[in-house]
Scaffold this motif. Structure first.
Motif, PDB file in Angstrom:
ATOM      1  N   GLY A   1       8.005  11.358  -2.539  1.00  0.00           N
ATOM      2  CA  GLY A   1       7.467  12.579  -3.106  1.00  0.00           C
ATOM      3  C   GLY A   1       6.223  12.351  -3.939  1.00  0.00           C
ATOM      4  O   GLY A   1       5.795  13.230  -4.680  1.00  0.00           O
ATOM      5  N   HIS A   2       5.629  11.173  -3.804  1.00  0.00           N
ATOM      6  CA  HIS A   2       4.453  10.824  -4.600  1.00  0.00           C
ATOM      7  C   HIS A   2       3.263  10.691  -3.650  1.00  0.00           C
ATOM      8  O   HIS A   2       3.192   9.757  -2.858  1.00  0.00           O
ATOM      9  CB  HIS A   2       4.694   9.503  -5.330  1.00  0.00           C
ATOM     10  CG  HIS A   2       3.609   9.138  -6.296  1.00  0.00           C
ATOM     11  ND1 HIS A   2       3.386   9.837  -7.464  1.00  0.00           N
ATOM     12  CD2 HIS A   2       2.680   8.147  -6.271  1.00  0.00           C
ATOM     13  CE1 HIS A   2       2.374   9.288  -8.114  1.00  0.00           C
ATOM     14  NE2 HIS A   2       1.926   8.268  -7.407  1.00  0.00           N
TER      15      HIS A   2
ATOM     16  N   ARG B   1       0.839  -1.194   0.000  1.00  0.00           N
ATOM     17  CA  ARG B   1       0.000   0.000   0.000  1.00  0.00           C
ATOM     18  C   ARG B   1       0.879   1.251   0.000  1.00  0.00           C
ATOM     19  O   ARG B   1       1.920   1.312   0.669  1.00  0.00           O
ATOM     20  CB  ARG B   1      -0.927   0.001   1.209  1.00  0.00           C
ATOM     21  CG  ARG B   1      -2.006   1.074   1.158  1.00  0.00           C
ATOM     22  CD  ARG B   1      -3.055   0.851   2.209  1.00  0.00           C
ATOM     23  NE  ARG B   1      -2.483   0.777   3.545  1.00  0.00           N
ATOM     24  CZ  ARG B   1      -3.175   0.470   4.637  1.00  0.00           C
ATOM     25  NH1 ARG B   1      -4.460   0.169   4.519  1.00  0.00           N
ATOM     26  NH2 ARG B   1      -2.600   0.436   5.815  1.00  0.00           N
ATOM     27  N   GLY B   2       0.454   2.261  -0.724  1.00  0.00           N
ATOM     28  CA  GLY B   2       1.271   3.454  -0.898  1.00  0.00           C
ATOM     29  C   GLY B   2       1.639   4.144   0.398  1.00  0.00           C
ATOM     30  O   GLY B   2       2.788   4.561   0.586  1.00  0.00           O
ATOM     31  N   SER B   3       0.687   4.267   1.308  1.00  0.00           N
ATOM     32  CA  SER B   3       0.972   4.952   2.570  1.00  0.00           C
ATOM     33  C   SER B   3       1.964   4.161   3.410  1.00  0.00           C
ATOM     34  O   SER B   3       2.826   4.749   4.090  1.00  0.00           O
ATOM     35  CB  SER B   3      -0.325   5.185   3.353  1.00  0.00           C
ATOM     36  OG  SER B   3      -1.036   3.971   3.529  1.00  0.00           O
TER      37      SER B   3
ATOM     38  N   GLU C   1       7.501   3.712   5.525  1.00  0.00           N
ATOM     39  CA  GLU C   1       8.766   2.984   5.642  1.00  0.00           C
ATOM     40  C   GLU C   1       9.935   3.848   5.173  1.00  0.00           C
ATOM     41  O   GLU C   1      11.018   3.848   5.775  1.00  0.00           O
ATOM     42  CB  GLU C   1       8.719   1.683   4.832  1.00  0.00           C
ATOM     43  CG  GLU C   1       7.774   0.623   5.386  1.00  0.00           C
ATOM     44  CD  GLU C   1       8.303  -0.041   6.645  1.00  0.00           C
ATOM     45  OE1 GLU C   1       9.512   0.123   6.952  1.00  0.00           O
ATOM     46  OE2 GLU C   1       7.514  -0.700   7.335  1.00  0.00           O
ATOM     47  N   LEU C   2       9.725   4.585   4.087  1.00  0.00           N
ATOM     48  CA  LEU C   2      10.767   5.482   3.615  1.00  0.00           C
ATOM     49  C   LEU C   2      11.033   6.589   4.622  1.00  0.00           C
ATOM     50  O   LEU C   2      12.193   6.934   4.903  1.00  0.00           O
ATOM     51  CB  LEU C   2      10.361   6.085   2.261  1.00  0.00           C
ATOM     52  CG  LEU C   2      10.315   5.148   1.056  1.00  0.00           C
ATOM     53  CD1 LEU C   2       9.769   5.882  -0.163  1.00  0.00           C
ATOM     54  CD2 LEU C   2      11.695   4.583   0.747  1.00  0.00           C
ATOM     55  N   ASN C   3       9.967   7.177   5.174  1.00  0.00           N
ATOM     56  CA  ASN C   3      10.121   8.252   6.146  1.00  0.00           C
ATOM     57  C   ASN C   3      10.926   7.810   7.354  1.00  0.00           C
ATOM     58  O   ASN C   3      11.758   8.568   7.880  1.00  0.00           O
ATOM     59  CB  ASN C   3       8.750   8.759   6.605  1.00  0.00           C
ATOM     60  CG  ASN C   3       7.949   9.453   5.520  1.00  0.00           C
ATOM     61  OD1 ASN C   3       6.764   9.736   5.706  1.00  0.00           O
ATOM     62  ND2 ASN C   3       8.557   9.725   4.367  1.00  0.00           N
ATOM     63  N   ASP C   4      10.682   6.580   7.814  1.00  0.00           N
ATOM     64  CA  ASP C   4      11.412   6.058   8.970  1.00  0.00           C
ATOM     65  C   ASP C   4      12.912   5.989   8.703  1.00  0.00           C
ATOM     66  O   ASP C   4      13.721   5.991   9.644  1.00  0.00           O
ATOM     67  CB  ASP C   4      10.894   4.666   9.340  1.00  0.00           C
ATOM     68  CG  ASP C   4       9.498   4.698   9.948  1.00  0.00           C
ATOM     69  OD1 ASP C   4       9.060   5.797  10.349  1.00  0.00           O
ATOM     70  OD2 ASP C   4       8.851   3.633   9.993  1.00  0.00           O
ATOM     71  N   ARG C   5      13.278   5.938   7.428  1.00  0.00           N
ATOM     72  CA  ARG C   5      14.699   5.863   7.047  1.00  0.00           C
ATOM     73  C   ARG C   5      15.230   7.201   6.555  1.00  0.00           C
ATOM     74  O   ARG C   5      16.352   7.295   6.035  1.00  0.00           O
ATOM     75  CB  ARG C   5      14.875   4.784   5.963  1.00  0.00           C
ATOM     76  CG  ARG C   5      14.634   3.364   6.478  1.00  0.00           C
ATOM     77  CD  ARG C   5      14.280   2.412   5.350  1.00  0.00           C
ATOM     78  NE  ARG C   5      14.203   1.025   5.812  1.00  0.00           N
ATOM     79  CZ  ARG C   5      13.165   0.499   6.460  1.00  0.00           C
ATOM     80  NH1 ARG C   5      12.109   1.264   6.752  1.00  0.00           N
ATOM     81  NH2 ARG C   5      13.177  -0.763   6.842  1.00  0.00           N
TER      82      ARG C   5
ATOM     83  N   VAL D   1      -5.211   3.932   0.136  1.00  0.00           N
ATOM     84  CA  VAL D   1      -5.962   2.767  -0.359  1.00  0.00           C
ATOM     85  C   VAL D   1      -5.401   2.199  -1.660  1.00  0.00           C
ATOM     86  O   VAL D   1      -5.851   1.153  -2.122  1.00  0.00           O
ATOM     87  CB  VAL D   1      -7.465   3.106  -0.565  1.00  0.00           C
ATOM     88  CG1 VAL D   1      -8.119   3.451   0.761  1.00  0.00           C
ATOM     89  CG2 VAL D   1      -7.639   4.262  -1.547  1.00  0.00           C
ATOM     90  N   SER D   2      -4.430   2.872  -2.256  1.00  0.00           N
ATOM     91  CA  SER D   2      -3.859   2.403  -3.520  1.00  0.00           C
ATOM     92  C   SER D   2      -2.518   1.724  -3.275  1.00  0.00           C
ATOM     93  O   SER D   2      -1.889   1.896  -2.234  1.00  0.00           O
ATOM     94  CB  SER D   2      -3.676   3.580  -4.489  1.00  0.00           C
ATOM     95  OG  SER D   2      -2.870   4.594  -3.907  1.00  0.00           O
ATOM     96  N   THR D   3      -2.079   0.946  -4.264  1.00  0.00           N
ATOM     97  CA  THR D   3      -0.812   0.234  -4.149  1.00  0.00           C
ATOM     98  C   THR D   3       0.247   0.887  -5.033  1.00  0.00           C
ATOM     99  O   THR D   3      -0.068   1.602  -5.989  1.00  0.00           O
ATOM    100  CB  THR D   3      -0.962  -1.237  -4.577  1.00  0.00           C
ATOM    101  OG1 THR D   3      -1.297  -1.285  -5.967  1.00  0.00           O
ATOM    102  CG2 THR D   3      -2.020  -1.943  -3.749  1.00  0.00           C
ATOM    103  N   VAL D   4       1.498   0.598  -4.719  1.00  0.00           N
ATOM    104  CA  VAL D   4       2.600   1.129  -5.514  1.00  0.00           C
ATOM    105  C   VAL D   4       2.502   0.616  -6.950  1.00  0.00           C
ATOM    106  O   VAL D   4       2.725   1.365  -7.906  1.00  0.00           O
ATOM    107  CB  VAL D   4       3.945   0.747  -4.878  1.00  0.00           C
ATOM    108  CG1 VAL D   4       5.105   1.282  -5.713  1.00  0.00           C
ATOM    109  CG2 VAL D   4       4.033   1.291  -3.456  1.00  0.00           C
TER     110      VAL D   4
END
Length: 352
Positions: free
Chosen positions: A23-24, A7-9, A14-18, A31-34
């Motif tokens: 930026g998307h 899921r996109g969020s 996960e990126l934010n934690d690192r 509710v959407s997927t990558v």
């Protein structure tokens, strides 16, 4: 590198934690997927700075209809013939299924600064955005609301019935400061009036809150959004034409729009219509009528019939109006990738 079912969020968290961000930020991020982003050629709310999904995909793995696995390596750029990644990006599952994606990411921004202005007209707002993008400024958020949407979303700011322009800059602190001041000068030169930062903060907090369509139907309302795009010189004319033709539709409560994605050569318009009609059969007829008038006007003004929601089933009948003989090329690609027509049938184009 991520599997497309994430899921996109969750991916962004996960990126934010690192210490990173993609930026998307599509409105559907929770509710959407990558993989869905790539399959539909999606655009996020910060696209004017970070780009759309087609600029973010570096490499991918995909499975074709006959079970073959295609692996395209992540590289910054390649001149090895046509970009095969882009055949799959936006194909809506009709040519293949993503099974792995490698995407461009960025450090979390050091600074962020929002600005809100009222402008005397849509033309003035469009010109301010055009001038800003032309010289190379790339604010993450560029949102111009007509008076109808401004009144609905920014009560107290747009009480005088003027359009509202939201701008948000982010990145290194020195860049943000320089860009924000330059943008302010450009907008004020077009008659814009500074309304502070609170409207931007409010938009950031509530930007993904959308009422459900069932709830609106229960109230006897026919509602949808139609996003298109065109060149700067045609933008205001297209906006006016759709608003005027939409106002003549039986039961129309509001035909409004806003710009949400800008480019050096033009921008999108995200139209929203609300029609009062409790009779379902008549409601469907009016729904089709509003779509027809919006797409027809878009083609008259040289625009594209889909900025970021793709083709799916609703827009299929207008595909030839934009692609011309390219439809046959797309059909040939479909038959080559999926000769039995088993991949997401009914979407993008009819299988023949």
């Amino acid at each position: 590198t991520v599997q497309p079912g994430m899921r996109g969020s969750d991916f962004e968290n996960e990126l934010n934690d690192r210490g990173f961000t993609m930026g998307h930020f599509p409105q559907s991020i929770e509710v959407s997927t990558v993989g869905g982003w790539c399959a539909t050629r999606a655009a996020g709310q910060f696209s004017t700075l970070y780009g759309n999904i087609e600029q973010m995909i570096l490499g991918c793995e995909a499975v074709l209809a006959d079970g073959r696995i295609v692996r395209l390596p992540p590289v910054p750029r390649s001149a090895t013939g046509p970009d095969l990644r882009q055949l799959l990006v936006g194909s809506e599952g009709a040519l293949g299924i993503f099974t792995e994606l490698t995407l461009r990411i960025h450090p979390l921004p050091e600074a962020q600064r929002g600005q809100c202005f009222t402008v005397p007209s849509i033309e003035a707002g469009v010109e301010a955005l055009r001038l800003a993008l032309r010289v190379g400024w790339t604010p993450a958020v560029t949102r111009l609301y007509d008076a109808v949407e401004a009144g609905r979303n920014f009560s107290g700011v747009a009480d005088e019935g003027r359009p509202v322009l939201l701008l948000l800059s982010e990145g290194p602190a020195s860049k943000v400061e320089a860009e924000a001041e330059a943008l302010r000068s450009i907008v004020e030169a077009q008659g814009g009036e500074d309304k502070g930062t609170d409207p931007v903060s409010s938009w950031l907090e509530h930007r993904n809150e959308v009422p459900g369509f069932d709830e609106l139907l229960d109230q006897g309302l026919v509602v949808d959004t139609i996003e298109v795009a065109c060149a700067w010189e045609q933008l205001a004319g297209l906006w006016e034409a759709v608003a005027q033709r939409g106002s003549e539709v039986e039961g129309m409560i509001a035909m409004s729009g806003h710009v949400s994605h800008c480019y050096t050569q033009g921008a999108n318009i995200y139209f929203t219509f609300v029609v009062a009609q409790s009779d379902l059969v008549r409601g469907i007829e009016i729904y089709d009528q509003v779509w027809d008038l919006t797409i027809s006007a878009t083609k008259e003004f040289g625009g594209t019939i889909a900025h970021h929601h793709g083709i799916g089933r609703v827009r299929k009948k207008w595909l030839r109006s934009e692609l011309g003989s390219g439809v046959e090329l797309l059909q040939a690609l479909k038959k080559a990738f999926d000769p039995a027509g088993i991949m997401n049938p009914g979407v993008l184009l009819d299988f023949e």
